[in-house]
Design a protein around this motif. Structure first.
Motif, PDB file in Angstrom:
ATOM      1  N   LEU A  47      -1.401  -3.584   4.623  1.00 47.72           N
ATOM      2  CA  LEU A  47      -2.422  -3.895   3.608  1.00 47.72           C
ATOM      3  C   LEU A  47      -1.811  -3.955   2.217  1.00 47.72           C
ATOM      4  CD1 LEU A  47      -5.312  -1.449   4.680  1.00 47.72           C
ATOM      5  CD2 LEU A  47      -4.921  -3.780   5.442  1.00 47.72           C
ATOM      6  N   VAL A  48      -0.726  -3.198   2.041  1.00 48.51           N
ATOM      7  CA  VAL A  48      -0.087  -3.097   0.722  1.00 48.51           C
ATOM      8  C   VAL A  48       1.433  -3.215   0.868  1.00 48.51           C
ATOM      9  CG1 VAL A  48      -1.882  -1.603  -0.273  1.00 48.51           C
ATOM     10  CG2 VAL A  48       0.062  -0.558   0.886  1.00 48.51           C
ATOM     11  N   PRO A  49       2.130  -3.566  -0.232  1.00 49.01           N
ATOM     12  CA  PRO A  49       3.593  -3.567  -0.138  1.00 49.01           C
ATOM     13  C   PRO A  49       4.120  -2.151   0.100  1.00 49.01           C
ATOM     14  CG  PRO A  49       2.848  -4.205  -2.358  1.00 49.01           C
ATOM     15  CD  PRO A  49       1.633  -4.013  -1.538  1.00 49.01           C
ATOM     16  N   VAL A  50       5.350  -2.066   0.635  1.00 51.79           N
ATOM     17  CA  VAL A  50       5.928  -0.766   1.008  1.00 51.79           C
ATOM     18  C   VAL A  50       5.976   0.204  -0.178  1.00 51.79           C
ATOM     19  CG1 VAL A  50       8.021   0.360   1.886  1.00 51.79           C
ATOM     20  CG2 VAL A  50       7.241  -1.766   2.892  1.00 51.79           C
ATOM     21  N   CYS A  51       6.315  -0.303  -1.378  1.00 53.39           N
ATOM     22  CA  CYS A  51       6.413   0.591  -2.541  1.00 53.39           C
ATOM     23  C   CYS A  51       5.052   1.223  -2.850  1.00 53.39           C
ATOM     24  CB  CYS A  51       6.964  -0.150  -3.758  1.00 53.39           C
ATOM     25  SG  CYS A  51       6.018  -1.584  -4.274  1.00 53.39           S
ATOM     26  N   VAL A  52       3.970   0.484  -2.644  1.00 51.98           N
ATOM     27  CA  VAL A  52       2.625   1.022  -2.897  1.00 51.98           C
ATOM     28  C   VAL A  52       2.270   2.056  -1.826  1.00 51.98           C
ATOM     29  CG1 VAL A  52       0.151   0.437  -2.973  1.00 51.98           C
ATOM     30  CG2 VAL A  52       1.807  -1.012  -4.159  1.00 51.98           C
TER      31      VAL A  52
ATOM     32  N   SER B 137      -7.259  -5.157 -12.275  1.00 49.08           N
ATOM     33  CA  SER B 137      -6.980  -3.731 -12.385  1.00 49.08           C
ATOM     34  C   SER B 137      -5.705  -3.361 -11.616  1.00 49.08           C
ATOM     35  CB  SER B 137      -8.147  -2.915 -11.828  1.00 49.08           C
ATOM     36  OG  SER B 137      -9.345  -3.334 -12.411  1.00 49.08           O
ATOM     37  N   PHE B 138      -5.507  -3.989 -10.472  1.00 50.60           N
ATOM     38  CA  PHE B 138      -4.331  -3.744  -9.623  1.00 50.60           C
ATOM     39  C   PHE B 138      -4.096  -2.243  -9.415  1.00 50.60           C
ATOM     40  CE2 PHE B 138      -3.677  -7.761 -11.917  1.00 50.60           C
ATOM     41  CZ  PHE B 138      -3.620  -8.616 -10.846  1.00 50.60           C
ATOM     42  N   ASP B 139      -5.147  -1.555  -8.991  1.00 49.42           N
ATOM     43  CA  ASP B 139      -5.088  -0.086  -8.858  1.00 49.42           C
ATOM     44  C   ASP B 139      -5.257   0.340  -7.398  1.00 49.42           C
ATOM     45  OD1 ASP B 139      -5.008   2.598  -9.648  1.00 49.42           O
ATOM     46  OD2 ASP B 139      -7.180   2.689  -9.878  1.00 49.42           O
ATOM     47  N   PRO B 140      -4.279   0.150  -6.561  1.00 52.10           N
ATOM     48  CA  PRO B 140      -2.964  -0.454  -6.763  1.00 52.10           C
ATOM     49  C   PRO B 140      -2.933  -1.904  -6.263  1.00 52.10           C
ATOM     50  CG  PRO B 140      -2.980   0.687  -4.681  1.00 52.10           C
ATOM     51  CD  PRO B 140      -4.375   0.779  -5.239  1.00 52.10           C
ATOM     52  N   ALA B 141      -1.751  -2.549  -6.443  1.00 50.07           N
ATOM     53  CA  ALA B 141      -1.548  -3.912  -5.930  1.00 50.07           C
ATOM     54  C   ALA B 141      -1.629  -3.899  -4.410  1.00 50.07           C
ATOM     55  CB  ALA B 141      -0.174  -4.413  -6.365  1.00 50.07           C
ATOM     56  N   THR B 142      -2.243  -4.942  -3.862  1.00 49.16           N
ATOM     57  CA  THR B 142      -2.359  -5.053  -2.408  1.00 49.16           C
ATOM     58  C   THR B 142      -1.693  -6.352  -1.946  1.00 49.16           C
ATOM     59  OG1 THR B 142      -4.387  -6.361  -2.461  1.00 49.16           O
ATOM     60  CG2 THR B 142      -4.646  -3.953  -2.521  1.00 49.16           C
TER      61      THR B 142
ATOM     62  N   LEU C 200       1.248   5.831  -2.655  1.00 50.45           N
ATOM     63  CA  LEU C 200      -0.019   6.414  -2.195  1.00 50.45           C
ATOM     64  C   LEU C 200       0.227   7.726  -1.456  1.00 50.45           C
ATOM     65  CD1 LEU C 200      -1.891   3.193  -1.018  1.00 50.45           C
ATOM     66  CD2 LEU C 200      -2.729   4.780  -2.754  1.00 50.45           C
ATOM     67  N   MET C 201       1.315   7.760  -0.698  1.00 53.77           N
ATOM     68  CA  MET C 201       1.672   8.996   0.030  1.00 53.77           C
ATOM     69  C   MET C 201       1.961  10.124  -0.949  1.00 53.77           C
ATOM     70  SD  MET C 201       4.045   7.780   3.121  1.00 53.77           S
ATOM     71  CE  MET C 201       3.389   7.067   4.606  1.00 53.77           C
TER      72      MET C 201
END
Ligand code: ADP
Length: 174
Positions: A146-151, A11-16, A155-156
């Motif tokens: 926990l997640v890449p910077v773009c994620v 699902s990658f909702d979102p990628a971690t 999320l913000m």
């Protein structure tokens, strides 16, 4: 020699960062890895299919031999279409095992050539899931690491109100 292709569906909702380590490890075993975002209308999601793919592409920018794609319908049909050699799945805990075992057997029933490779996470990542990341972010918690910077940035943007509220509470000293 034939190039070995693996598909990493999810699902990658979102990628971690948990997903990213699995991708990097899969690249050591296969010549090409296709990260395939599953379009599942039944599962309510935070990010759209396009957003999830975009975030994966950004997080994997500069990483060779990886492609980001999406698919709808049966995984076995997509594997056949892509002429993939195997599917990659990550195992976090024993709780993942039962579901994965069931899915792998169901897929093998649909296609006797179906092959799945399971990669176990290390101690650094076993606790990270997309669901946990969504919950922490929705409550204004820090998801860096926990997640890449773009994620993290995406999320913000999804939860700006919550972050503003927390910012206000902090400035009031409560
Ligand atoms: P799905 O909804 O198909 O479970 P996910 O995006 O949650 O999709 O996960 C895709 C795959 O990545 C699954 O095999 C899952 O077990 C694995 N995975 C997710 N998070 C981690 C992690 N932290 N470490 C290892 N594997 C993981």
């Amino acid at each position: 020699m034939k190039q070995r292709l693996a598909i990493y569906p999810g699902s990658f909702d979102p990628a971690t960062n948990g997903h990213l380590t699995i991708i990097h490890r899969a690249l050591r075993l296969f010549d090409h890895v296709v990260v395939a975002v599953a379009q599942n209308a039944r599962k309510g999601s935070l990010f759209s299919i396009d957003e999830r793919q975009e975030l994966l592409r950004e997080a994997l920018k500069g990483v060779p031999r990886v492609e980001v794609d999406s698919f709808r319908g049966l995984l076995v049909d997509y594997i056949r279409e892509r002429k993939a050699d195997a599917v990659i799945r990550g195992l976090r805990a024993v709780s993942d095992f039962e579901y994965e075992f069931q899915m792998a057997n169901a897929n093998r029933k649909l296609d006797p050539d179906f092959e799945a490779v399971f990669l176990m996470t290390g101690e650094d990542y076993f606790y990270i899931s997309s669901q946990m990341v969504r919950e922490v972010a929705s409550l204004g918690g820090d998801v860096s690491g926990l997640v890449p910077v773009c994620v993290q940035r995406a999320l913000m943007e999804k939860y700006p109100k919550r972050l503003t509220e927390i910012g206000r509470m902090k400035s009031k000293g409560s």
